[in-house]
Design a protein around this motif. Structure first.
Motif: not given
Length: 156
Positions: A82-109
């Motif tokens: 199962v995966a969670i899908h969310l729309y956000v105003a700025d996917v680039d900013a959210l992904a950068a913030r998440a990776v900096a916090a320890g998330a792994k980007l498994t499909r690039p933006i």
């Protein structure tokens, strides 16, 4: 006064995540996704029986594992389908913030054929998150045409 059968803000399906280390997961979601913790029910030993966060307007519920009740996390099960899908105003900013916090980007933006710019992230607790920003409204007919063309290219 009678309670509403469906509480305000819970009109849609609400994901309920099980994690190893719910306190740490909440802290991660706050840091990585800008979540806001709205409630927490913890046992005297610290195990969280129920907590709620919001990411934007989307509520999510979570708890620690309760193996005695069959409640197990992706870490125990070896992943989750199962995966969670969310729309956000700025996917680039959210992904950068998440990776900096320890998330792994498994499909690039990247822009997708269906009109979204999206990325897939794996959090440290084993949950996959699809984050997207809508860039173009695409009809189902056009989406199918684009998908067919994409699949034809990939089979060459």
């Amino acid at each position: 006064m009678a309670a509403k059968a469906i509480p305000e803000g819970y009109e849609r399906a609400t994901p309920y995540l099980c994690v190893q280390g719910a306190s740490d997961a909440i802290a991660f979601y706050v840091k990585a996704f800008g979540a806001v913790e709205t409630s927490r029910l913890a046992e005297p030993g610290g195990r969280i029986g129920h907590a709620e966060i919001k990411i934007g307007d989307a509520p999510l519920m979570l708890s620690d594992e309760y193996p005695e009740e069959g409640v197990q996390s992706p870490a125990t099960l070896g992943g989750s389908p199962v995966a969670i899908h969310l729309y956000v105003a700025d996917v680039d900013a959210l992904a950068a913030r998440a990776v900096a916090a320890g998330a792994k980007l498994t499909r690039p933006i990247e822009d997708q054929f269906y009109g979204d710019c999206s990325a897939i992230l794996l959090d440290p607790f084993g949950h996959r998150w699809f984050f997207a920003t809508r860039k173009e409204d695409v009809s189902v007919t056009e989406m199918q045409r684009r998908y067919g063309a994409l699949m034809a290219q990939e089979t060459k």
